[in-house]
Design a protein around this motif. Structure first.
Motif, short mmCIF file in Angstrom:
data_model
loop_
_atom_site.label_atom_id
_atom_site.label_comp_id
_atom_site.label_asym_id
_atom_site.label_seq_id
_atom_site.Cartn_x
_atom_site.Cartn_y
_atom_site.Cartn_z
N PRO A 1 9.30 34.25 57.55
CA PRO A 1 10.42 33.64 58.48
C PRO A 1 10.43 33.55 59.88
O PRO A 1 10.93 32.70 60.55
N MET A 2 9.36 34.29 60.76
CA MET A 2 9.25 34.32 62.04
C MET A 2 8.73 32.93 62.33
O MET A 2 9.37 32.17 63.13
N THR A 3 7.45 32.51 61.67
CA THR A 3 7.01 31.11 62.18
C THR A 3 7.71 30.17 61.34
O THR A 3 7.73 29.05 62.17
N LEU A 4 8.28 30.42 60.25
CA LEU A 4 9.10 29.17 59.71
C LEU A 4 10.17 28.86 60.70
O LEU A 4 10.59 27.51 60.87
N SER A 5 10.80 29.78 61.45
CA SER A 5 11.92 29.60 62.36
C SER A 5 11.56 28.63 63.44
O SER A 5 12.25 27.99 64.04
N TRP A 6 10.28 28.83 63.92
CA TRP A 6 9.77 27.94 64.82
C TRP A 6 9.93 26.32 64.35
O TRP A 6 10.35 25.50 65.35
N PHE A 7 9.96 25.88 63.21
CA PHE A 7 10.04 24.76 62.46
C PHE A 7 11.45 24.29 61.92
O PHE A 7 11.63 23.44 61.17
N ALA A 8 12.43 25.04 62.33
CA ALA A 8 13.70 25.09 61.58
C ALA A 8 14.23 23.68 61.68
O ALA A 8 14.96 23.18 60.89
N PRO A 9 14.16 22.99 62.58
CA PRO A 9 14.91 21.55 62.81
C PRO A 9 14.29 20.65 61.68
O PRO A 9 14.98 19.58 61.33
N LEU A 10 13.24 20.75 61.24
CA LEU A 10 12.60 20.07 60.07
C LEU A 10 13.30 20.17 58.75
O LEU A 10 13.30 19.39 57.77
N VAL A 11 13.77 21.37 58.34
CA VAL A 11 14.51 21.42 57.12
C VAL A 11 15.79 20.60 57.10
O VAL A 11 16.11 20.36 55.76
N GLU A 12 16.26 19.89 58.07
CA GLU A 12 17.40 18.90 57.88
C GLU A 12 16.86 17.81 57.15
O GLU A 12 17.46 17.38 56.50
N THR A 13 15.45 17.51 57.16
CA THR A 13 15.07 16.10 56.73
C THR A 13 14.09 16.45 55.51
O THR A 13 14.10 15.61 54.40
N TYR A 14 13.63 17.63 55.74
CA TYR A 14 12.28 17.53 54.56
C TYR A 14 12.59 18.58 53.61
O TYR A 14 13.21 20.04 54.06
#
Length: 315
Positions: free
Chosen positions: A90-103
């Protein structure tokens, strides 16, 4: 022990069984049961901090059971994100959290690293991680997709690009392992010696020194605590992913974006740029920030903008 000998011990790649599906080692990666529970508690707290829903799926693979975080719209294009090494997913996933809106994001806990996947080590030197990735994709009925990998995760993508390039539509490699290493002496001085002293003394002084070097003094407090607990309670994965050679990627044609940090002690931009230009056949961009191995919150805003634009053009 001489510096060179100490570093080679810490960073060497072990000889492994070359057969498909054979794991490097077995047993626990944790130094104690209490330590394991503490790391998993951090994991849960991180998940609770997300502002999006996360599904949790266990997948049986040839290498062991793999815990996968799944998020984003079900009709979104699939995007695999491989975590950094020796930290929690979850630490490194959090870096790319904005991508969850689309993908539709699939983020597996890497086998043999902190988290909820099985703890046996898997070789990042041969085709093992490529096979592991393929099995995860098959489970989710994904033939090919986009990939993002920070650090060790980028090394996994490069193994997939070597053995199964047809699986990758496009890729983003952030502070990537698998190209070139930074100065060995600098790593000894700035990371390994303070790490030894931290493990001997538990002094926060040394933890602050290490995390400062890793992040150019921008690491979040919660991440400092987690990194400190990983150092204390986890038998660290000491093997870097294989350094990729040009001929390994001769069949890899997927558009690729590389993002690197000028202050990255492990994989500095100065060394990564030359290797990426030489090795990656379809390198669409190489972006440099004045960041350490861990990007700052400010850098992440810009990194996600660049990634979104890249995916819009190439995926």
């Amino acid at each position: 022990m001489k510096n060179e000998t100490f570093l080679s011990h810490m960073l060497s790649i072990k000889e492994t069984n070359k057969n498909r599906g054979v794991c490097m080692g077995h047993g626990t990666i944790y130094k104690s049961n209490e330590g394991k529970k503490g790391i998993q508690k951090h994991y849960e707290h991180y998940l609770d901090s997300f502002r999006f829903d996360v599904e949790r799926v266990y997948v049986d693979t040839s290498f062991g059971k793999t815990h996968v975080l799944v998020a984003g719209p079900k009709d979104g294009k699939p995007l695999f994100i491989f975590q950094g090494g020796n930290c929690i997913n979850p630490m490194t996933l959090s870096w790319f959290a904005p991508l969850v809106e689309t993908y539709r994001v699939y983020a597996p806990d890497t086998i043999g690293h902190p988290g909820y996947s099985d703890e046996n080590r898997v070789s990042a030197k041969d085709q093992s991680f490529a096979q592991w990735s393929e099995e995860l994709m098959d489970f989710f009925t994904i033939k090919r997709c986009a990939f993002i990998g920070p650090s060790y995760g980028a090394g996994i993508i490069l193994r997939l690009a070597t053995y199964m390039p047809e699986k990758i539509d496009c890729a983003v490699l952030v502070s990537p392992a698998g190209f070139r290493l930074g100065s060995k002496l600098k790593m000894i001085k700035e990371i390994l010696i303070p790490l030894v002293l931290f493990n001997l003394t538990s002094s926060q002084k040394y933890l602050i020194e290490i995390t400062g070097r890793m992040s150019a003094s921008s690491m979040k407090e919660i991440d400092k605590i987690i990194i400190g607990d990983v150092f204390k309670h986890v038998k660290l994965e000491q093997d870097m992913p294989k350094l990729t050679e040009k001929d390994e990627l001769s069949n890899y044609q997927a558009p690729t974006l590389v993002i690197a940090g000028k202050k990255d002690v492990f994989f500095p931009q100065s060394k990564i740029y030359k290797a990426a230009k030489e090795i990656i056949p379809n390198l669409k961009g190489f972006i440099t920030y004045g960041m350490g191995h861990f990007p700052s919150e400010v850098h992440l805003v810009n990194i996600n903008k660049e990634i979104k634009e890249f995916l819009k053009l190439h995926y």
